[in-house]
Design a protein around this motif. Structure first.
Motif, PDB file in Angstrom:
ATOM      1  N   ILE A 157      -5.610  -8.821   2.189  1.00 17.40           N
ATOM      2  CA  ILE A 157      -5.854  -8.422   3.574  1.00 17.40           C
ATOM      3  C   ILE A 157      -4.739  -8.949   4.468  1.00 17.40           C
ATOM      4  N   ALA A 158      -4.224 -10.125   4.169  1.00 14.19           N
ATOM      5  CA  ALA A 158      -3.123 -10.679   4.968  1.00 14.19           C
ATOM      6  C   ALA A 158      -1.885  -9.789   4.861  1.00 14.19           C
ATOM      7  N   THR A 159      -1.581  -9.315   3.659  1.00 19.17           N
ATOM      8  CA  THR A 159      -0.438  -8.428   3.477  1.00 19.17           C
ATOM      9  C   THR A 159      -0.688  -7.084   4.151  1.00 19.17           C
ATOM     10  N   ALA A 160      -1.924  -6.582   4.084  1.00 19.28           N
ATOM     11  CA  ALA A 160      -2.262  -5.332   4.756  1.00 19.28           C
ATOM     12  C   ALA A 160      -2.079  -5.471   6.260  1.00 19.28           C
ATOM     13  N   ASN A 161      -2.443  -6.628   6.799  1.00 24.76           N
ATOM     14  CA  ASN A 161      -2.254  -6.877   8.226  1.00 24.76           C
ATOM     15  C   ASN A 161      -0.768  -6.917   8.568  1.00 24.76           C
ATOM     16  N   ARG A 162       0.045  -7.515   7.681  1.00 27.81           N
ATOM     17  CA  ARG A 162       1.497  -7.540   7.918  1.00 27.81           C
ATOM     18  C   ARG A 162       2.096  -6.144   7.870  1.00 27.81           C
ATOM     19  N   ILE A 163       1.626  -5.324   6.932  1.00 25.67           N
ATOM     20  CA  ILE A 163       2.134  -3.948   6.832  1.00 25.67           C
ATOM     21  C   ILE A 163       1.790  -3.179   8.099  1.00 25.67           C
ATOM     22  N   LYS A 164       0.574  -3.326   8.586  1.00 23.36           N
ATOM     23  CA  LYS A 164       0.149  -2.635   9.796  1.00 23.36           C
ATOM     24  C   LYS A 164       0.931  -3.130  11.012  1.00 23.36           C
ATOM     25  N   ALA A 165       1.134  -4.439  11.089  1.00 24.38           N
ATOM     26  CA  ALA A 165       1.835  -5.018  12.233  1.00 24.38           C
ATOM     27  C   ALA A 165       3.331  -4.746  12.200  1.00 24.38           C
ATOM     28  N   SER A 166       3.886  -4.440  11.034  1.00 30.11           N
ATOM     29  CA  SER A 166       5.334  -4.215  10.939  1.00 30.11           C
ATOM     30  C   SER A 166       5.781  -2.966  11.677  1.00 30.11           C
ATOM     31  N   GLY A 167       4.860  -2.025  11.878  1.00 29.85           N
ATOM     32  CA  GLY A 167       5.218  -0.803  12.595  1.00 29.85           C
ATOM     33  C   GLY A 167       5.786   0.276  11.693  1.00 29.85           C
ATOM     34  N   LYS A 168       5.880  -0.009  10.414  1.00 31.59           N
ATOM     35  CA  LYS A 168       6.458   0.954   9.489  1.00 31.59           C
ATOM     36  C   LYS A 168       5.569   2.175   9.295  1.00 31.59           C
ATOM     37  N   ILE A 169       4.262   1.983   9.354  1.00 34.68           N
ATOM     38  CA  ILE A 169       3.344   3.088   9.124  1.00 34.68           C
ATOM     39  C   ILE A 169       2.601   3.490  10.397  1.00 34.68           C
TER      40      ILE A 169
ATOM     41  N   ALA B 227      -3.961   8.310   4.578  1.00 35.97           N
ATOM     42  CA  ALA B 227      -3.510   7.643   3.351  1.00 35.97           C
ATOM     43  C   ALA B 227      -2.211   8.235   2.817  1.00 35.97           C
ATOM     44  N   ASP B 228      -2.123   9.556   2.760  1.00 35.13           N
ATOM     45  CA  ASP B 228      -0.927  10.184   2.199  1.00 35.13           C
ATOM     46  C   ASP B 228       0.305   9.884   3.043  1.00 35.13           C
ATOM     47  N   MET B 229       0.161   9.977   4.363  1.00 37.29           N
ATOM     48  CA  MET B 229       1.288   9.718   5.242  1.00 37.29           C
ATOM     49  C   MET B 229       1.701   8.254   5.194  1.00 37.29           C
ATOM     50  N   ALA B 230       0.726   7.355   5.097  1.00 40.09           N
ATOM     51  CA  ALA B 230       1.040   5.930   5.034  1.00 40.09           C
ATOM     52  C   ALA B 230       1.824   5.598   3.774  1.00 40.09           C
ATOM     53  N   LEU B 231       1.416   6.176   2.653  1.00 41.25           N
ATOM     54  CA  LEU B 231       2.146   5.927   1.411  1.00 41.25           C
ATOM     55  C   LEU B 231       3.558   6.487   1.488  1.00 41.25           C
ATOM     56  N   GLU B 232       3.696   7.646   2.123  1.00 42.69           N
ATOM     57  CA  GLU B 232       5.026   8.239   2.261  1.00 42.69           C
ATOM     58  C   GLU B 232       5.919   7.401   3.176  1.00 42.69           C
ATOM     59  N   LEU B 233       5.362   6.954   4.298  1.00 43.82           N
ATOM     60  CA  LEU B 233       6.156   6.154   5.240  1.00 43.82           C
ATOM     61  C   LEU B 233       6.519   4.791   4.665  1.00 43.82           C
ATOM     62  N   ALA B 234       5.619   4.200   3.895  1.00 43.60           N
ATOM     63  CA  ALA B 234       5.895   2.887   3.330  1.00 43.60           C
ATOM     64  C   ALA B 234       6.962   2.967   2.255  1.00 43.60           C
ATOM     65  N   GLY B 235       7.124   4.120   1.640  1.00 42.88           N
ATOM     66  CA  GLY B 235       8.109   4.280   0.586  1.00 42.88           C
ATOM     67  C   GLY B 235       9.521   4.471   1.095  1.00 42.88           C
ATOM     68  N   ARG B 236       9.689   4.840   2.355  1.00 42.01           N
ATOM     69  CA  ARG B 236      11.008   5.062   2.909  1.00 42.01           C
ATOM     70  C   ARG B 236      11.691   3.748   3.218  1.00 42.01           C
ATOM     71  N   LYS B 237      13.006   3.722   3.027  1.00 45.11           N
ATOM     72  CA  LYS B 237      13.779   2.539   3.372  1.00 45.11           C
ATOM     73  C   LYS B 237      14.447   2.763   4.713  1.00 45.11           C
ATOM     74  N   ASN B 238      14.309   1.793   5.576  1.00 44.71           N
ATOM     75  CA  ASN B 238      14.983   1.836   6.872  1.00 44.71           C
ATOM     76  C   ASN B 238      15.788   0.553   7.008  1.00 44.71           C
ATOM     77  N   GLY B 239      17.109   0.674   7.008  1.00 47.99           N
ATOM     78  CA  GLY B 239      17.955  -0.497   7.158  1.00 47.99           C
ATOM     79  C   GLY B 239      17.952  -1.333   5.892  1.00 47.99           C
ATOM     80  N   GLY B 240      18.244  -2.599   6.051  1.00 48.22           N
ATOM     81  CA  GLY B 240      18.267  -3.494   4.907  1.00 48.22           C
ATOM     82  C   GLY B 240      19.562  -3.354   4.121  1.00 48.22           C
ATOM     83  N   ARG B 241      19.592  -3.911   2.959  1.00 51.14           N
ATOM     84  CA  ARG B 241      20.797  -3.836   2.106  1.00 51.14           C
ATOM     85  C   ARG B 241      20.981  -2.437   1.569  1.00 51.14           C
ATOM     86  N   LYS B 242      22.215  -2.135   1.265  1.00 54.25           N
ATOM     87  CA  LYS B 242      22.518  -0.826   0.700  1.00 54.25           C
ATOM     88  C   LYS B 242      23.032  -0.951  -0.700  1.00 54.25           C
TER      89      LYS B 242
END
Length: 100
Positions: free
Chosen positions: A58-70, A85-100
């Motif tokens: 639940i703590a990780t789920a709260n972090r995912i929700k608070a991150s703004g990614k989904i 659910a489908d859109m959340a899984l799709e959005l969480a799979g995308r990479k934005n920034g970070g290392r290349k």
């Protein structure tokens, strides 16, 4: 072979020839089943639903929700949280920034 007699006969007592004759003489066309496409959206509710969707704590789920990614998948009214659910899984799979 009499069709009416065959219709009254239980299927388990028919021979293969009798069954095929009855099937061909019935005049019914084969019904082609179209594949069922489920277009309904699937929703999960609250942090517990997000927890089961991502299979995390639940703590990780709260972090995912608070991150703004989904955020695009989240509808929140007061304390009620509804997540597509489908859109959340799709959005969480995308990479934005970070290392290349």
């Amino acid at each position: 072979m009499n069709i009416e007699e065959l219709k009254q006969k239980p299927l388990w007592q028919m021979t293969g020839d009798e069954f095929l004759f009855l099937q061909q003489s019935s005049g019914q066309k084969e019904v082609q089943s179209s594949p069922l496409v489920d277009n309904s959206k699937k929703y999960v509710y609250g942090l517990k639903g997000l927890k089961t969707l991502f299979d995390c704590s639940i703590a990780t789920a709260n972090r995912i929700k608070a991150s703004g990614k989904i955020d695009k998948a989240i509808i929140q009214v007061g304390r009620k949280v509804i997540i597509d659910a489908d859109m959340a899984l799709e959005l969480a799979g995308r990479k934005n920034g970070g290392r290349k």
